[in-house]
Design an enzyme around this catalytic site. Structure first.
Site, PDB file in Angstrom:
ATOM      1  N   LYS A 234      61.526  25.594  46.178  1.00  0.00           N
ATOM      2  CA  LYS A 234      60.196  26.031  45.665  1.00  0.00           C
ATOM      3  C   LYS A 234      59.192  26.025  46.570  1.00  0.00           C
ATOM      4  O   LYS A 234      59.583  25.598  47.912  1.00  0.00           O
ATOM      5  CB  LYS A 234      59.888  24.893  44.451  1.00  0.00           C
ATOM      6  CG  LYS A 234      60.460  25.219  43.259  1.00  0.00           C
ATOM      7  CD  LYS A 234      59.952  24.177  42.296  1.00  0.00           C
ATOM      8  CE  LYS A 234      60.576  24.517  40.916  1.00  0.00           C
ATOM      9  NZ  LYS A 234      60.520  23.663  39.867  1.00  0.00           N
ATOM     10  N   ARG A 274      68.160  20.481  38.900  1.00  0.00           N
ATOM     11  CA  ARG A 274      68.336  21.916  38.755  1.00  0.00           C
ATOM     12  C   ARG A 274      68.305  22.589  40.020  1.00  0.00           C
ATOM     13  O   ARG A 274      67.122  22.582  40.729  1.00  0.00           O
ATOM     14  CB  ARG A 274      67.364  22.203  37.662  1.00  0.00           C
ATOM     15  CG  ARG A 274      67.211  23.590  37.227  1.00  0.00           C
ATOM     16  CD  ARG A 274      66.139  23.904  36.323  1.00  0.00           C
ATOM     17  NE  ARG A 274      66.146  25.329  35.856  1.00  0.00           N
ATOM     18  CZ  ARG A 274      65.661  26.103  36.608  1.00  0.00           C
ATOM     19  NH1 ARG A 274      64.965  26.096  37.836  1.00  0.00           N
ATOM     20  NH2 ARG A 274      65.790  27.501  36.254  1.00  0.00           N
TER      21      ARG A 274
HETATM   22  N1  PMM Z   1      61.653  25.419  37.505  1.00  0.00           N
HETATM   23  C1  PMM Z   1      61.740  26.838  37.297  1.00  0.00           C
HETATM   24  C2  PMM Z   1      62.504  27.304  35.838  1.00  0.00           C
HETATM   25  N2  PMM Z   1      62.890  26.327  34.955  1.00  0.00           N
HETATM   26  N3  PMM Z   1      63.086  23.964  34.296  1.00  0.00           N
HETATM   27  C3  PMM Z   1      63.012  22.610  34.504  1.00  0.00           C
HETATM   28  N4  PMM Z   1      63.372  21.877  33.581  1.00  0.00           N
HETATM   29  N5  PMM Z   1      62.534  22.303  35.752  1.00  0.00           N
HETATM   30  C4  PMM Z   1      61.935  23.158  36.596  1.00  0.00           C
HETATM   31  O1  PMM Z   1      61.577  22.378  37.743  1.00  0.00           O
HETATM   32  C5  PMM Z   1      62.308  24.538  36.472  1.00  0.00           C
HETATM   33  C6  PMM Z   1      62.632  25.065  35.235  1.00  0.00           C
HETATM   34  C7  PMM Z   1      61.244  27.653  38.269  1.00  0.00           C
HETATM   35  O2  PMM Z   1      62.477  27.716  39.224  1.00  0.00           O
HETATM   36  P1  PMM Z   1      63.235  29.235  39.086  1.00  0.00           P
HETATM   37  O3  PMM Z   1      62.574  30.342  39.001  1.00  0.00           O
HETATM   38  O4  PMM Z   1      64.044  29.153  40.253  1.00  0.00           O
HETATM   39  O5  PMM Z   1      64.190  29.165  37.928  1.00  0.00           O
END
Ligand code: PMM
Length: 295
Positions: A234, A274
């Site tokens: 991030k 995650r």
């Molecule tokens: N961050 C993203 C997408 N989904 N879900 C949860 N539970 N927690 C998060 O911090 C989260 C998420 C954004 O990241 P990405 O674009 O790499 O999927």
């Protein structure tokens, strides 16, 4: 708050007992990210092809992922929304293929219709970045199907979420808002041991907010629900590691920083992380577990 989840409750597929719930030796869970989108900030466009997506999911499982998190809509700040039919079409066949191979799959969506289709295809966890706020029907789908539900802290869709990053005390405010979401889920008939909370790093949060939430992750664990932590690649990590001119570290070079945050999350008692880099995270988890065993 209404007490803590029952020990050992709520296992789904290979998602084992959360160590954050104080229920024994289970390891922190690794949720591998599989975005089937053209525009996610890190892996956008890489897995739009069915064969590539399934292969990547299988690879992450082989590398140590306990759960494959499949998403069909980007949530990066400023991202445009796609319609539910497009979102569903991107994910269902991949979920079915991964589930057929015996892998545990979560669906990263804020829409009840997409969640229902994904559960029908074999998903056993709904990862809802809106914590149930975006779609009033989500609680019913989760309650009726009995899947687990990740309630992430959220204040609005991607287009305008950064304007909503205003808190009196970010840790106290995010905790209170997440507890409200958990209460709402319980009021709608979702069982307590199905819930997982996530502070939602980067969602209506500045870099400073993300650091505060990370530093106080143990307070979220103390709420009594399993806690998921999502820092992977991030922008606050990019900013921390930026060069002298202030240019952030590129997305592809934030892996070591992500691993450091994941180990700190394990140490704080997180149920899981995650991440994009599952193999590296599995190594980091092995180091953390060996250290813990030596105490
Ligand atoms: N961050 C993203 C997408 N989904 N879900 C949860 N539970 N927690 C998060 O911090 C989260 C998420 C954004 O990241 P990405 O674009 O790499 O999927």
């Amino acid at each position: 708050m209404r007490g803590v989840p029952a020990p050992g409750a709520g296992n789904v597929g290979s998602v084992t007992t959360p160590h954050s719930a104080g229920t024994g030796p289970a390891r922190p869970q690794i949720m591998g990210i599989l975005n089937i989108t053209p525009d996610s900030f890190s892996d956008g466009g890489r897995y739009l092809d069915f064969t590539d997506a399934v292969a990547h999911g299988e690879q992450m499982a082989a590398d140590g992922a306990d759960l494959i998190d499949v998403g069909g809509e980007s949530t990066r700040p400023g991202a445009d929304r796609v319609d539910a039919a497009t979102e569903t079409a991107r994910v269902v066949d991949v979920i079915a293929a991964l589930a057929e191979r015996g892998l545990a799959v979560s669906i990263d969506t804020t829409r009840a219709a997409v969640a229902a289709a994904a559960i029908g295809a074999g998903a056993s966890v709904v990862n809802d970045v809106s914590g149930g706020l975006a779609d009033p029907d989500m609680a019913r789908v989760v309650a009726d199907t009995g899947v687990r539900w990740v309630l992430m802290h959220w204040r609005g869709h991607s287009a305008d979420m950064q304007q909503l990053a205003k808190y009196e005390n970010v840790v106290a405010d995010v905790k209170a808002e997440l507890e409200d979401r958990a209460e709402a889920a319980l009021d709608n008939g979702v069982e307590r041991d199905k819930l997982i909370l996530d502070p939602g790093l980067g969602f209506a949060k500045t870099a400073e907010h993300n650091w505060k939430l990370s530093a106080h992750l143990d307070e979220f664990v103390a709420l009594g629900y399993p806690v998921l932590f999502g820092s992977s690649r991030k922008s606050y990590l990019g900013r921390l590691l930026g060069d002298e001119s202030g240019k952030p570290r590129p997305v592809g070079q934030r892996e070591a920083a992500t691993l450091a945050t994941s180990v700190l999350a394990f140490e704080a008692g997180a149920w899981g992380v995650r991440v994009h880099d599952v193999a590296g995270t599995a190594d980091a988890r092995a180091v953390w577990e060996a250290t813990r065993a030596g105490r």
